[in-house]
Design an enzyme around this catalytic site. Structure first.
Site, PDB file in Angstrom:
ATOM      1  N   ASP A  96       9.319   2.487   1.760  1.00 50.71           N
ATOM      2  CA  ASP A  96       8.157   3.233   2.226  1.00 50.71           C
ATOM      3  C   ASP A  96       8.006   2.924   3.713  1.00 50.71           C
ATOM      4  O   ASP A  96       7.519   1.861   4.096  1.00 50.71           O
ATOM      5  CB  ASP A  96       6.923   2.787   1.424  1.00 50.71           C
ATOM      6  CG  ASP A  96       5.627   3.428   1.925  1.00 50.71           C
ATOM      7  OD1 ASP A  96       5.610   3.935   3.061  1.00 50.71           O
ATOM      8  OD2 ASP A  96       4.625   3.388   1.186  1.00 50.71           O
TER       9      ASP A  96
ATOM     10  N   LYS B   4       2.560   9.674   8.391  1.00 52.58           N
ATOM     11  CA  LYS B   4       1.810   9.200   9.551  1.00 52.58           C
ATOM     12  C   LYS B   4       2.280   9.787  10.894  1.00 52.58           C
ATOM     13  O   LYS B   4       1.916  10.889  11.257  1.00 52.58           O
ATOM     14  CB  LYS B   4       1.814   7.674   9.584  1.00 52.58           C
ATOM     15  CG  LYS B   4       0.885   7.090   8.505  1.00 52.58           C
ATOM     16  CD  LYS B   4       0.550   5.658   8.790  1.00 52.58           C
ATOM     17  CE  LYS B   4      -0.347   5.040   7.738  1.00 52.58           C
ATOM     18  NZ  LYS B   4      -1.760   5.306   7.899  1.00 52.58           N
TER      19      LYS B   4
ATOM     20  N   PHE C 106       0.860  -1.187   0.000  1.00 50.97           N
ATOM     21  CA  PHE C 106       0.000   0.000   0.000  1.00 50.97           C
ATOM     22  C   PHE C 106       0.892   1.230   0.000  1.00 50.97           C
ATOM     23  O   PHE C 106       1.722   1.402   0.889  1.00 50.97           O
ATOM     24  CB  PHE C 106      -0.943   0.036   1.215  1.00 50.97           C
ATOM     25  CG  PHE C 106      -1.945   1.160   1.091  1.00 50.97           C
ATOM     26  CD1 PHE C 106      -3.103   1.001   0.337  1.00 50.97           C
ATOM     27  CD2 PHE C 106      -1.703   2.396   1.673  1.00 50.97           C
ATOM     28  CE1 PHE C 106      -4.005   2.041   0.176  1.00 50.97           C
ATOM     29  CE2 PHE C 106      -2.594   3.453   1.520  1.00 50.97           C
ATOM     30  CZ  PHE C 106      -3.754   3.272   0.777  1.00 50.97           C
TER      31      PHE C 106
HETATM   32  N1  PLP Z   1       2.382   4.085   2.492  1.00 53.39           N
HETATM   33  C1  PLP Z   1       2.028   3.282   3.517  1.00 53.39           C
HETATM   34  C2  PLP Z   1       2.929   2.157   3.903  1.00 53.39           C
HETATM   35  C3  PLP Z   1       0.833   3.520   4.204  1.00 53.39           C
HETATM   36  O1  PLP Z   1       0.500   2.702   5.210  1.00 53.39           O
HETATM   37  C4  PLP Z   1       0.022   4.605   3.816  1.00 53.39           C
HETATM   38  C5  PLP Z   1      -1.263   4.862   4.490  1.00 53.39           C
HETATM   39  O2  PLP Z   1      -1.857   4.008   5.095  1.00 53.39           O
HETATM   40  C6  PLP Z   1       0.439   5.406   2.752  1.00 53.39           C
HETATM   41  C7  PLP Z   1       1.617   5.121   2.114  1.00 53.39           C
HETATM   42  C8  PLP Z   1      -0.402   6.580   2.287  1.00 53.39           C
HETATM   43  O3  PLP Z   1      -0.328   7.581   3.231  1.00 53.39           O
HETATM   44  P1  PLP Z   1      -1.416   8.788   3.201  1.00 53.39           P
HETATM   45  O4  PLP Z   1      -2.727   8.187   3.554  1.00 53.39           O
HETATM   46  O5  PLP Z   1      -0.895   9.754   4.238  1.00 53.39           O
HETATM   47  O6  PLP Z   1      -1.385   9.362   1.834  1.00 53.39           O
END
Ligand code: PLP
Length: 399
Positions: free
Chosen positions: A222, A251, A137
């Site tokens: 990420d 986050k 994700f």
């Molecule tokens: N990357 C990861 C690993 C995530 O868990 C999330 C959100 O859950 C995101 C990216 C996307 O972040 P945002 O919702 O702040 O755009």
């Protein structure tokens, strides 16, 4: 306004994209939140791994209030001391020399992929492909949902941006077959969060690092969910004995104030020049002051240590429940305070029953209960969650 009035306004005016629980939250204190009918909940979801210091942390509240009184926003046409201090701290903490501050996780990943493409093209016009993992994700913008190898997030948004391919997470052979001279970057979560709290096999990430080096591809981690101490080290990659070329954060970084960041190795960062990337809000003084306060509290309050110890305790207690209810919990996994309990069936009913009894957790990937509490919880809070879950599982019975 009472609960029904709030829900009615939302139903009438908000875009119908969220399946919300019927609760109107009003305030929080430490790891607890309260709804507008006065009910108290122990928050083991923390705004989906965001409220690292819990709610109403005095140091964070003071920093935000003071900064709001001085300067909330001024654009990136000017310098601010808080932004300069934050990028210094992040660079020193990561071993990566350059930092860009954005507003969210998706935006951080967008920036990271843009940088990887620019850098790749310095070597060859065809070095533009990005490899990501299935069940990953990475966000909801067009490029990040394309990187996110899950059909449910992509369906209906075609045509998707080109140059992305996906491999099974943790499968080195598949990664070896996928990486080529055309690969500009491999983008991975060190532990998949949204996809079901999947920890890759030992040595996998290090082997991917070596593979990237062999093909001149960048390794992007990420760490939007795993970063800022959640796994017991500031970055999850520290536990793998490697450093990526680019890492993304968001986050928990500012404890709940919207922020994102991507950090890059100096040589990679030099692929960007003035005007190549930007953001109106990104790195504004309010978010930077909040992030500095979070990092300070983490050091002063020993939160990395706490995440390690209490994460272990949480996993131990969940394993005891798995033994007690073998027809319900099949596996417990995670690192530090990102913990998943895989169920033999769908988890939404269990999440709703916990909520009824005053405990907030969530279920991801349909059948994995996810625990991502604030990093400053105590053993007593874990006992409280486990006692509630025990009762819920007893009532639930086997799937
Ligand atoms: N990357 C990861 C690993 C995530 O868990 C999330 C959100 O859950 C995101 C990216 C996307 O972040 P945002 O919702 O702040 O755009």
């Amino acid at each position: 306004m009472n609960k029904n009035a709030v829900m009615a306004l939302d139903a009438q005016y908000y875009l119908p994209v969220f399946a919300r629980y019927p609760i109107v939250l009003e305030r929080g204190e430490g790891p607890y939140v309260y709804d507008n009918e006065g009910k108290k909940y122990l928050d083991f979801l923390a705004g989906i791994a965001v409220n690292l210091l819990g709610h109403g942390h005095p140091g964070l509240v003071k920093a935000v209030a003071e900064q709001a009184g001085k300067l909330i926003h001024c654009s990136n046409l000017y310098y601010t001391e808080v932004q300069a201090k934050l990028v210094q701290k992040l660079a020193q903490r990561s071993g990566l020399e350059r930092v860009f501050i954005a507003n969210s996780g998706a935006e951080a990943n967008e920036g990271a992929m843009k940088l990887a493409r620019k850098y790749g093209k310095l070597q060859s016009e065809s070095k533009v492909e990005i490899i990501t993992a299935q069940h990953s994700f990475h966000g909801r913008t067009l490029a990040t949902l394309t990187a996110t190898a899950q059909e449910k997030y992509q369906k209906g948004y075609e045509p998707l941006p080109q140059g992305f391919s996906h491999v099974p997470f943790g499968d080195l052979t598949a990664m070896e077959a996928a990486v080529s001279a055309k690969t500009c970057a491999v983008l991975l979560e060190p532990i998949q969060g949204e996809g079901g709290v999947h920890v890759p096999p030992a040595g996998y990430l290090k082997a991917v690092r070596e593979l990237c080096d062999k093909h001149g591809a960048l390794l992007i981690f990420d760490e939007i969910q795993t970063g800022v101490g959640r796994t017991g080290t500031f970055f999850a990659y520290e536990q793998e004995g490697i450093t990526p070329d680019i890492v993304t954060l968001a986050k928990g970084l500012a404890g709940g104030v919207p922020i994102g960041a991507f950090l890059a190795r100096e040589e990679v960062a030099q692929a960007f020049h003035a005007g190549d990337h930007g953001s109106t809000f990104g790195g504004n003084p309010l978010a930077c002051a909040a992030a500095l306060a979070v990092m300070e509290a983490m050091e002063e309050e020993g939160l990395l240590d706490n995440a390690n110890k209490l994460g272990q305790l949480l996993q131990d207690k969940l394993r005891q429940l798995a033994q007690k209810y073998p027809g319900v919990i099949t596996t417990v996994r995670g690192r530090g305070l990102i913990v998943g309990a895989e169920l033999a069936g769908q988890g939404r009913g269990i999440v709703e029953a916990c909520l009824e009894k005053g405990v907030i957790i969530n279920c991801t990937a349909g059948n994995v209960l996810r625990f991502v509490p604030p990093l400053n919880i105590t053993a007593a809070h874990i006992e409280e969650v486990i006692a509630v879950l025990d009762g819920v599982l007893k009532e639930h019975g086997a799937f």
